[in-house]
Design a protein around this motif. Structure first.
Motif, PDB file in Angstrom:
ATOM      1  N   ILE A  96       5.439 -32.436  24.255  1.00 55.20           N
ATOM      2  CA  ILE A  96       4.704 -33.673  23.983  1.00 55.20           C
ATOM      3  C   ILE A  96       3.276 -33.531  24.497  1.00 55.20           C
ATOM      4  O   ILE A  96       2.322 -33.909  23.821  1.00 55.20           O
ATOM      5  N   GLY A  97       3.119 -32.953  25.674  1.00 50.90           N
ATOM      6  CA  GLY A  97       1.781 -32.692  26.216  1.00 50.90           C
ATOM      7  C   GLY A  97       0.965 -31.804  25.293  1.00 50.90           C
ATOM      8  O   GLY A  97      -0.244 -32.012  25.121  1.00 50.90           O
ATOM      9  N   THR A  98       1.605 -30.833  24.665  1.00 54.27           N
ATOM     10  CA  THR A  98       0.921 -29.965  23.700  1.00 54.27           C
ATOM     11  C   THR A  98       0.396 -30.784  22.534  1.00 54.27           C
ATOM     12  O   THR A  98      -0.758 -30.618  22.112  1.00 54.27           O
ATOM     13  N   LEU A  99       1.213 -31.695  22.003  1.00 54.05           N
ATOM     14  CA  LEU A  99       0.761 -32.538  20.886  1.00 54.05           C
ATOM     15  C   LEU A  99      -0.398 -33.440  21.295  1.00 54.05           C
ATOM     16  O   LEU A  99      -1.375 -33.588  20.554  1.00 54.05           O
ATOM     17  N   VAL A 100      -0.297 -34.037  22.473  1.00 57.23           N
ATOM     18  CA  VAL A 100      -1.345 -34.933  22.952  1.00 57.23           C
ATOM     19  C   VAL A 100      -2.655 -34.166  23.131  1.00 57.23           C
ATOM     20  O   VAL A 100      -3.719 -34.612  22.677  1.00 57.23           O
ATOM     21  N   ARG A 101      -2.593 -32.996  23.754  1.00 57.92           N
ATOM     22  CA  ARG A 101      -3.808 -32.188  23.950  1.00 57.92           C
ATOM     23  C   ARG A 101      -4.388 -31.737  22.617  1.00 57.92           C
ATOM     24  O   ARG A 101      -5.608 -31.741  22.426  1.00 57.92           O
ATOM     25  N   TRP A 102      -3.515 -31.361  21.677  1.00 57.52           N
ATOM     26  CA  TRP A 102      -3.969 -30.929  20.352  1.00 57.52           C
ATOM     27  C   TRP A 102      -4.744 -32.060  19.680  1.00 57.52           C
ATOM     28  O   TRP A 102      -5.832 -31.862  19.155  1.00 57.52           O
ATOM     29  N   GLN A 103      -4.173 -33.249  19.712  1.00 59.61           N
ATOM     30  CA  GLN A 103      -4.802 -34.409  19.084  1.00 59.61           C
ATOM     31  C   GLN A 103      -6.100 -34.781  19.806  1.00 59.61           C
ATOM     32  O   GLN A 103      -7.103 -35.071  19.159  1.00 59.61           O
ATOM     33  N   GLU A 104      -6.093 -34.772  21.127  1.00 57.77           N
ATOM     34  CA  GLU A 104      -7.301 -35.105  21.894  1.00 57.77           C
ATOM     35  C   GLU A 104      -8.420 -34.102  21.643  1.00 57.77           C
ATOM     36  O   GLU A 104      -9.601 -34.435  21.792  1.00 57.77           O
TER      37      GLU A 104
ATOM     38  N   LYS B 227      15.467 -32.682  11.444  1.00 62.64           N
ATOM     39  CA  LYS B 227      16.921 -32.631  11.394  1.00 62.64           C
ATOM     40  C   LYS B 227      17.438 -33.474  12.554  1.00 62.64           C
ATOM     41  O   LYS B 227      16.691 -33.738  13.499  1.00 62.64           O
ATOM     42  N   PRO B 228      18.693 -33.884  12.521  1.00 65.11           N
ATOM     43  CA  PRO B 228      19.198 -34.724  13.608  1.00 65.11           C
ATOM     44  C   PRO B 228      19.030 -34.102  15.000  1.00 65.11           C
ATOM     45  O   PRO B 228      18.781 -34.809  15.968  1.00 65.11           O
ATOM     46  N   ALA B 229      19.153 -32.790  15.092  1.00 66.72           N
ATOM     47  CA  ALA B 229      19.118 -32.148  16.410  1.00 66.72           C
ATOM     48  C   ALA B 229      17.864 -31.314  16.649  1.00 66.72           C
ATOM     49  O   ALA B 229      17.753 -30.658  17.685  1.00 66.72           O
ATOM     50  N   MET B 230      16.888 -31.328  15.732  1.00 67.39           N
ATOM     51  CA  MET B 230      15.682 -30.529  15.915  1.00 67.39           C
ATOM     52  C   MET B 230      14.559 -31.055  15.023  1.00 67.39           C
ATOM     53  O   MET B 230      14.796 -31.407  13.869  1.00 67.39           O
ATOM     54  N   ILE B 231      13.364 -31.077  15.576  1.00 68.83           N
ATOM     55  CA  ILE B 231      12.188 -31.474  14.809  1.00 68.83           C
ATOM     56  C   ILE B 231      11.140 -30.378  14.948  1.00 68.83           C
ATOM     57  O   ILE B 231      10.879 -29.887  16.051  1.00 68.83           O
TER      58      ILE B 231
ATOM     59  N   TRP C 239      11.562 -34.785  23.240  1.00 71.41           N
ATOM     60  CA  TRP C 239      10.839 -34.429  22.016  1.00 71.41           C
ATOM     61  C   TRP C 239      11.351 -35.252  20.842  1.00 71.41           C
ATOM     62  O   TRP C 239      10.590 -35.860  20.103  1.00 71.41           O
ATOM     63  N   LEU C 240      12.674 -35.277  20.686  1.00 76.77           N
ATOM     64  CA  LEU C 240      13.277 -36.029  19.588  1.00 76.77           C
ATOM     65  C   LEU C 240      12.960 -37.519  19.712  1.00 76.77           C
ATOM     66  O   LEU C 240      12.655 -38.180  18.717  1.00 76.77           O
ATOM     67  N   ASN C 241      13.010 -38.038  20.921  1.00 74.55           N
ATOM     68  CA  ASN C 241      12.719 -39.446  21.142  1.00 74.55           C
ATOM     69  C   ASN C 241      11.254 -39.769  20.845  1.00 74.55           C
ATOM     70  O   ASN C 241      10.950 -40.780  20.198  1.00 74.55           O
ATOM     71  N   TYR C 242      10.344 -38.920  21.314  1.00 73.56           N
ATOM     72  CA  TYR C 242       8.909 -39.144  21.097  1.00 73.56           C
ATOM     73  C   TYR C 242       8.576 -39.170  19.608  1.00 73.56           C
ATOM     74  O   TYR C 242       7.742 -39.963  19.162  1.00 73.56           O
TER      75      TYR C 242
ATOM     76  N   ARG D  30       7.598 -41.227  14.492  1.00 79.25           N
ATOM     77  CA  ARG D  30       6.286 -40.649  14.180  1.00 79.25           C
ATOM     78  C   ARG D  30       6.445 -39.511  13.180  1.00 79.25           C
ATOM     79  O   ARG D  30       7.346 -38.700  13.308  1.00 79.25           O
ATOM     80  N   ASP D  31       5.526 -39.468  12.235  1.00 76.27           N
ATOM     81  CA  ASP D  31       5.504 -38.363  11.268  1.00 76.27           C
ATOM     82  C   ASP D  31       4.235 -37.531  11.390  1.00 76.27           C
ATOM     83  O   ASP D  31       4.182 -36.422  10.885  1.00 76.27           O
ATOM     84  N   CYS D  32       3.205 -38.093  12.051  1.00 76.77           N
ATOM     85  CA  CYS D  32       1.938 -37.366  12.153  1.00 76.77           C
ATOM     86  C   CYS D  32       1.089 -37.964  13.269  1.00 76.77           C
ATOM     87  O   CYS D  32       1.418 -39.010  13.824  1.00 76.77           O
ATOM     88  N   SER D  33      -0.025 -37.311  13.548  1.00 72.72           N
ATOM     89  CA  SER D  33      -0.924 -37.767  14.593  1.00 72.72           C
ATOM     90  C   SER D  33      -1.779 -38.944  14.145  1.00 72.72           C
ATOM     91  O   SER D  33      -2.350 -39.629  14.983  1.00 72.72           O
TER      92      SER D  33
END
Length: 71
Positions: free
Chosen positions: A12-20, A31-35, A58-61, A65-68
């Motif tokens: 999640i930190g990777t996604l936040v830093r990428w977006q920032e 998929k139910p057990a992997m995104i 990760w799954l919960n976050y 959400r589908d995109c930034s």
């Protein structure tokens, strides 16, 4: 693509830093057990990397959400 070994919180930190940093991310496989999320350049063009995990945080976050993009 291999399963990422980082924790859900780290990913999640990777996604936040990428977006920032101006990058864009999009869910490219759900998929139910992997995104899997694609990390794209700031113009949402070229895929630079992909991140995939089944970690609960990760799954919960990414549950609603589908995109930034906020819209």
């Amino acid at each position: 693509m291999d399963h990422d070994t980082r924790t859900g919180t780290q990913l999640i930190g990777t996604l936040v830093r990428w977006q920032e940093s101006g990058g864009v991310w999009r869910v490219c496989d759900r998929k139910p057990a992997m995104i899997t999320v694609a990390l794209l350049r700031c113009d949402a063009g070229e895929v630079v990397d992909q991140v995939s995990s089944g970690a609960p945080e990760w799954l919960n976050y990414l549950r609603d959400r589908d995109c930034s993009d906020p819209d």
